[in-house]
Design a protein around this motif. Sequence first.
Motif, short mmCIF file in Angstrom:
data_model
loop_
_atom_site.label_atom_id
_atom_site.label_comp_id
_atom_site.label_asym_id
_atom_site.label_seq_id
_atom_site.Cartn_x
_atom_site.Cartn_y
_atom_site.Cartn_z
N SER A 335 11.42 72.82 -126.79
CA SER A 335 11.70 73.45 -125.49
C SER A 335 12.58 74.68 -125.66
O SER A 335 12.35 75.71 -125.01
CB SER A 335 12.38 72.44 -124.56
OG SER A 335 11.54 71.33 -124.31
N VAL A 336 13.59 74.59 -126.53
CA VAL A 336 14.49 75.73 -126.77
C VAL A 336 13.70 76.90 -127.35
O VAL A 336 13.85 78.05 -126.93
CB VAL A 336 15.65 75.34 -127.70
CG1 VAL A 336 16.44 76.58 -128.14
CG2 VAL A 336 16.59 74.34 -127.02
N ILE A 337 12.84 76.62 -128.31
CA ILE A 337 12.07 77.68 -128.97
C ILE A 337 11.09 78.32 -128.00
O ILE A 337 10.98 79.56 -127.94
CB ILE A 337 11.35 77.12 -130.21
CG1 ILE A 337 12.38 76.87 -131.32
CG2 ILE A 337 10.26 78.07 -130.70
CD1 ILE A 337 11.84 76.22 -132.55
N ILE A 338 10.39 77.52 -127.21
CA ILE A 338 9.43 78.08 -126.25
C ILE A 338 10.13 78.95 -125.21
O ILE A 338 9.68 80.05 -124.89
CB ILE A 338 8.63 76.94 -125.57
CG1 ILE A 338 7.68 76.28 -126.58
CG2 ILE A 338 7.85 77.46 -124.37
CD1 ILE A 338 7.00 75.03 -126.08
N ASP A 339 11.26 78.47 -124.70
CA ASP A 339 12.01 79.26 -123.72
C ASP A 339 12.51 80.57 -124.33
O ASP A 339 12.53 81.62 -123.66
CB ASP A 339 13.21 78.45 -123.19
CG ASP A 339 12.86 77.70 -121.91
OD1 ASP A 339 11.65 77.55 -121.63
OD2 ASP A 339 13.79 77.28 -121.20
#
Length: 372
Positions: A335-339
Amino acid sequence: MVLDSGNSKVIRSIPYQESDIVKIFGKRKAQEFQDFINQISKTFETTTEKLIKLANHFNIPFAYLFLEKIPESQESLPDFRKNGTEFSQNLKSCIASSKKKQEWFRNHLIRNGHNKFLTNQNLTSDKEIIQAIKQITQFDKVKNHSKGQRLNALKNNIEQYNIIVQQSGISQNNTSKAISFNECRGYAIYDEYAPLIFINSKDTSENGKIFTLLHELAHILLKHSGVSSYDFDLQEEYRCNEIAGEILMPSETFKSKWKRQIPIQVNIERLKNDFEIVSPLALATKALLLRLVGYEQYEDFKNAELGKFANTKASSGGKYYSNIIASNSRNFAKSVIIDTLNGYETYKEATKLLNIKLEKFNNLAKELKVIQ
């Protein structure tokens, strides 16, 4: 910059090793520092950069070095352990890091329209908790997996409910910030959107980690937050041990196989094949909870088992990115990487949250199959 006797009081409260100080100040200055701490010298002169490095190494704000004493941390958790000793600085920093991850993930879930965890469910009885854990983990299916696959399968199933599951033996991916297994077996931080479970990977047994995972999940379903160990004097720990134990070792089956007339070690050796997803210590704990063994017998066996952990070094190998994913939780890291790739988060903040260097970001994204 010159430190005086007031600063030495603060620094003496930091649990540092001599090797830490040599790394920060160099060999000659490290001796001067030791003389200052031991009150042989009244002052210690160094650069601001070195003091910032000292504060960062021990995960305390730079300004704390100039206070009368370090303020009591508000980032801590309730203590479910028997010994009641103060949390180490490494454990405190690990908990603080977990809370930052949880806060970020909570905001992420709300922004993306996710519902609260187990919306409209209020579980109260042990039977309801056990049923919910089995449903969340798909336990009856996972228990038939081969050894070495069960723990990851359970974790992956739990993460589908937006529960962060961290597994690590160090704080913030820093090998100098080890978390003793005797100090902390695991902890739970309840949140209505993004509950968090931490498992200490210093436990070298996969079965031991599975017990901890189920135990901490029971805490989450009971809306508890706290640090766990092997002891269970407190009602919260006793109850969660019973719940995890009942899932792994149903009481009626266990009682039918345990023989009171033979020693605890012999019983446990006999039962290992019948209950192959549990550790010897979990078997002993179940026997104690069912009053099949006395407390002194149990304590002797437990201390011997914990001694094995102390003498067994956890593997320092493994793949770097697999360890990073385990220490962050796959769903959280993804989630952190996609955001970040979509511009909702800065690379600087993302690397802080994931405890990685910027040059590792793209490789981690590839490992998680976010990019090719």
